[in-house]
Scaffold this active site. Structure first.
Site, PDB file in Angstrom:
ATOM      1  N   ASP A   4     -17.557 -45.043  69.211  1.00 33.34           N
ATOM      2  CA  ASP A   4     -16.885 -44.379  70.333  1.00 33.34           C
ATOM      3  C   ASP A   4     -16.338 -43.015  69.926  1.00 33.34           C
ATOM      4  OD1 ASP A   4     -17.263 -46.672  71.970  1.00 33.34           O
ATOM      5  OD2 ASP A   4     -15.516 -47.622  71.049  1.00 33.34           O
ATOM      6  N   ASP A  50     -30.088 -37.050  67.565  1.00 36.64           N
ATOM      7  CA  ASP A  50     -30.334 -37.834  66.349  1.00 36.64           C
ATOM      8  C   ASP A  50     -31.761 -37.590  65.879  1.00 36.64           C
ATOM      9  OD1 ASP A  50     -27.867 -38.962  66.036  1.00 36.64           O
ATOM     10  OD2 ASP A  50     -28.426 -40.980  66.674  1.00 36.64           O
ATOM     11  N   ASP A  55     -22.097 -35.515  69.764  1.00 39.97           N
ATOM     12  CA  ASP A  55     -23.255 -35.831  68.929  1.00 39.97           C
ATOM     13  C   ASP A  55     -24.354 -36.377  69.830  1.00 39.97           C
ATOM     14  OD1 ASP A  55     -25.042 -36.353  66.967  1.00 39.97           O
ATOM     15  OD2 ASP A  55     -23.856 -37.873  65.934  1.00 39.97           O
ATOM     16  N   SER A 115     -16.583 -21.661  72.336  1.00 42.08           N
ATOM     17  CA  SER A 115     -15.882 -21.162  73.511  1.00 42.08           C
ATOM     18  C   SER A 115     -14.395 -21.397  73.386  1.00 42.08           C
ATOM     19  CB  SER A 115     -16.370 -21.848  74.807  1.00 42.08           C
ATOM     20  OG  SER A 115     -17.754 -21.720  74.975  1.00 42.08           O
ATOM     21  N   GLU A 141     -27.580 -32.297  60.678  1.00 43.21           N
ATOM     22  CA  GLU A 141     -28.126 -33.503  60.044  1.00 43.21           C
ATOM     23  C   GLU A 141     -29.054 -33.148  58.892  1.00 43.21           C
ATOM     24  OE1 GLU A 141     -29.827 -36.713  62.212  1.00 43.21           O
ATOM     25  OE2 GLU A 141     -28.441 -36.515  63.897  1.00 43.21           O
TER      26      GLU A 141
END
Length: 821
Positions: free
Chosen positions: A522, A337, A334, A262, A195
């Site tokens: 979503d 924030d 995510d 990974s 961000e």
């Protein structure tokens, strides 16, 4: 003269003798902390005997009459082999490193205190289920039993490092283990750094459309346009310089491009040659010596469990039982924030909310510093999360005057039941049981790969923040914290997390790639960890009708770069075989030699070949030439080549070829010009460091795995005993991943990769295999400090068996913990 010579000889001999005696004394003191694996230990807090059988690779097989006895044994073995590592991890998450290391770690402690992870872990103890609280208490008692033994028997303070950095070790507490889970979450998180970098880049670019080139989305449906960051905060300087954050091996804050990664994939019986399910997993973290991973087998009431643990945490995080196998890959959810909070101009102790100004929640925190006066911090929290300092990821450069930045993060949950969920997964007997058990898992978000005797599945586990569809930046940029539409609105239901059970093709997997394509909110994430490895994985999986344990191992160790195969024809399109013969020793001749080598290369990032080094240096120089003109010093923040950016530029997607023109020059440069100039740059750089004989270059000389001791790794002479460095194949975008550091004079050092590899075959479970990248012991005088490292480098494994007869046959020792009379 002769007398003086004799005295000089005597003095020299005396100095040598003193040096030898000093070395012998140091060795003697350090060796006192080497654990004795073959003895009986009376323990005061133990109810029933515990047996610890260490097989020939020093993997402990722990047996007890109850689960709590087994967890006690795990705590004891972790403390035997990794006590220093455990105490350093605990001090890191507590923000107490400076009590041992002085001013060197003050910046790290300041940052960790701001996050307040340890206090949150203390609050989370009561949220665990009864099974987990019992496991935590028993594990802590096992660690403390070893501490008591060290104190009673004067066992060299428990670790050789304790002689150099003497500090008291507090008894282990259940909260310590929960705090380490949160610390792992921090090391796996990359959304916050992204961000900030996105905001800084947006401020630097003259053309906002170019942001989609240098920080592209993973291929898939495009998203709606976002506001320019400058429009959110008009008073912010367009070209503000940042404040550097601490760059120390002890820092748990991942560098950009070095967050978690990974590989994990599974095959159903229909795609398995043996008729049983298969699972392969290799989680990627930063390399250290010893490895963060520790192999162990626990014989629990529900059966044996074997796999990889992290010292300090009482759970097998990736492994198998007789009925179930499970692996983990970073989900790239995510889950972070950044909120820019507006201060009250009349009262700096208040910040703006949708309901008006409110006071920060604040409290003092004292940081003790070895050899210095303590400092007092004021920790502040808003409704969105803790207030962060401007030094973290250069937050100061994107925070307007009269504002502060706060962090929203799922891991900052005071009722965190992640460990309870992990222990429940470990005890599950089927795919569906494991999926149900993971509902209480909060963070860090992972993709959980599962196989039982018949089925395969993958479920994303972790709490997904619920965002408002009208969120200003969709969570991609720091947003205005006082606007209601930017704030989190709870969590999404667990059922909505991506889930794949029994796919029709019989194979599933994840390389940190994009797994769903949903519209915001979503969407799960806009930032994914991989757009490249998944293409090579897909090819390898579809190339066979059926798979075996060995074909899964072959895929784990595959060093072929899909990225190289894709980009080289693009960037060299007008360079291949187009030049006239050039004299020997000229830049033109070296360029022709390099192009000839690359033209015949199949993209294999083999440690013994020259082509991977030429390719990597060329791409690195090319990206720097493309962005330096537009970003200036900020170009240094783009430490790794972004393949999608290079492809967009050379295919001129949405006008991206504009990056090829140097704005400050009078002429108009083409992308072919930039490719040729970048290749010359790369060859000059290679010549200065590795010589001009291109055919003699070795990728492995530049791509060494840097498994260094975090504290002693830079100490002269001692570093040769504590660091484990190895020539390795692979690269940033290969399945055999060896993520390069991306900065400094040796940018291709391998610093982040698969510290653990495991492949599980449920047609014959005891034929399963696993390995870690160093050895089981954290004691550098132990023969088990690096005994697995060469196996790991060569792509070899050790048996992952629950057969106690096999474990006892070659045991290096059997420890009996018995109740003290």
């Amino acid at each position: 003269m002769r007398l003086m010579f004799r005295w000089l000889v005597r003095i020299a001999a005396s100095l040598v003798a003193l040096a030898v005696l000093a070395i012998l004394l140091i060795y003697y003191l350090a060796s006192q902390s080497l654990p004795d694996y073959d003895r009986t230990v009376p323990v005061a807090d133990l109810v029933a005997p515990v047996e610890i059988v260490r097989d020939n690779a020093n993997v402990p097989h722990i047996l007890g009459e109850s689960d709590t006895d087994v967890f006690f044994g795990l705590g004891y073995t972790h403390a035997q082999d990794r006590l220093w590592q455990m105490t350093i991890l605990r001090r890191t998450v507590q923000g107490r490193l400076s009590e041992v290391f002085g001013n060197r770690t003050v910046a790290i402690d300041r940052l960790m205190r701001r996050l307040d992870l340890y206090r949150l872990a203390q609050q989370s103890v009561s949220a665990q289920d009864d099974q987990t609280r019992a496991a935590l208490a028993a594990y802590s008692a096992g660690v403390n039993a070893r501490l008591g033994e060290i104190n009673e028997r004067a066992l060299g303070r428990g670790a050789p490092e304790m002689f150099l950095f003497n500090a008291p070790i507090a008894p282990w507490q259940p909260a310590d283990s929960l705090a380490l889970v949160k610390l792992m979450g921090l090391q796996l998180s990359g959304q916050m750094a992204n961000e900030v970098l996105r905001a800084r880049t947006a401020l630097m670019l003259d053309d906002p459309a170019r942001l989609a080139d240098i920080m592209p989305d993973a291929p898939g449906t495009a998203i709606a346009a976002l506001p320019e960051y400058a429009s959110l905060f008009p008073d912010l300087p367009r070209f503000a310089q940042g404040i550097p954050m601490p760059d120390d091996p002890l820092s748990p804050f991942p560098r950009p491009g070095l967050a978690g990664a990974s590989n994990g994939w599974a095959a159903a019986p229909s795609r398995s040659a043996s008729g049983g399910t298969l699972l392969a997993n290799d989680p990627h973290l930063g390399f250290t010596a010893p490895s963060i991973w520790y192999l162990a087998r626990l014989e629990l009431a529900k059966g044996g469990v074997i796999g990889a643990t992290i010292p300090g945490i009482p759970v097998v995080l990736t492994g198998r039982s007789a009925r179930l196998g499970w692996g983990l890959t970073s989900a790239y959810l995510d889950d972070q924030d950044l909120f820019i909070e507006k201060l009250n101009p009349d009262n700096a102790e208040e910040y703006l909310t949708p309901e008006g100004y409110k006071r920060f929640k604040s409290r003092p925190s004292i940081v003790e510093i070895k050899g210095e006066k303590p400092i007092t911090l004021t920790l502040r929290w808003t409704e969105n999360g803790p207030v962060l300092p401007g030094s973290l990821y250069n937050l100061a450069s994107v925070t307007p005057k009269g504002h502060v930045a706060a962090l929203g993060w799922t891991v900052l949950n005071p009722q965190d039941t992640t460990l309870s969920a992990a222990i429940s997964i470990m005890g599950a007997g089927s795919v569906q049981e494991a999926i149900a058990a993971a509902e209480g898992y909060i963070g860090p978000a992972q993709n959980l790969q599962l196989v039982d005797q018949e089925n395969i599945a993958m479920k994303m586990i972790g709490w997904v923040p619920r965002r408002d569809p009208d969120h200003q930046s969709q969570g991609r940029l720091p947003s205005q914290g006082w606007r209601a539409e930017n704030r989190w609105q709870g969590r999404m239901p667990y059922a909505s997390n991506p889930e794949f059970v029994a796919p029709r093709g019989g194979i599933l997997g994840n390389t940190n790639n994009k797994v769903v394509d949903r519209p915001f909110p979503d969407h799960i994430s806009f930032l994914w960890g991989d757009t490249q490895r998944i293409n090579r994985w897909n090819r390898l999986m579809q190339a066979r009708q059926v798979h075996t344990r060995d074909s899964f191992i072959e895929a784990q160790l595959d060093p072929v770069s899909f990225t190289a195969r894709t980009l080289l024809p693009l960037i060299g399109a007008d360079l291949w075989f187009t030049g006239e013969a050039a004299p020997e020793g000229t830049p033109e001749r070296r360029r022709q030699t390099a192009l000839r080598l690359l033209a015949d290369w199949n993209g294999e990032m083999n440690e013994h070949l020259p082509e991977p080094l030429i390719y990597a240096a060329w791409l690195r120089a090319l990206q720097d030439r493309l962005i330096r003109d537009d970003l200036g010093p900020l170009a240094d923040a783009f430490t790794h080549v972004e393949p999608l950016f290079i492809e967009r530029v050379f295919r001129d997607i949405d006008g991206a070829s504009a990056w090829c023109n140097v704005r400050q020059s009078a002429r108009t440069e083409t992308c072919t010009d930039m490719a040729r100039l970048a290749l010359d740059d790369a060859l000059v750089w290679i010549g200065e460091r590795y010589g001009t004989a291109l055919e003699s270059l070795r990728w492995g000389d530049a791509h060494q795995a840097m498994q260094d001791h975090q504290i002693l790794g830079d100490v002269p002479l001692l570093k040769y005993f504590v660091n484990i460095r190895q020539s390795t194949s692979g690269g940033d975008n290969t399945l055999q991943r060896g993520r390069t550091i991306g900065t400094g004079p040796e940018p291709f050092r391998n610093v982040h990769g698969p510290g653990y590899r495991g492949v599980y075959d449920f047609a014959d479970p005891d034929s399963s295999v696993f390995v870690i990248s160093t050895g089981q012991s954290g004691h550098f005088l132990s023969r088990h400090y690096e005994d697995l490292a060469q196996l790991w480098r060569r792509g070899e494994y050790i048996p992952m068996s629950l057969d106690m007869g096999l474990a006892r046959a070659g045991a290096v020792g059997v420890t009996q913990l018995v109740p003290a009379e």
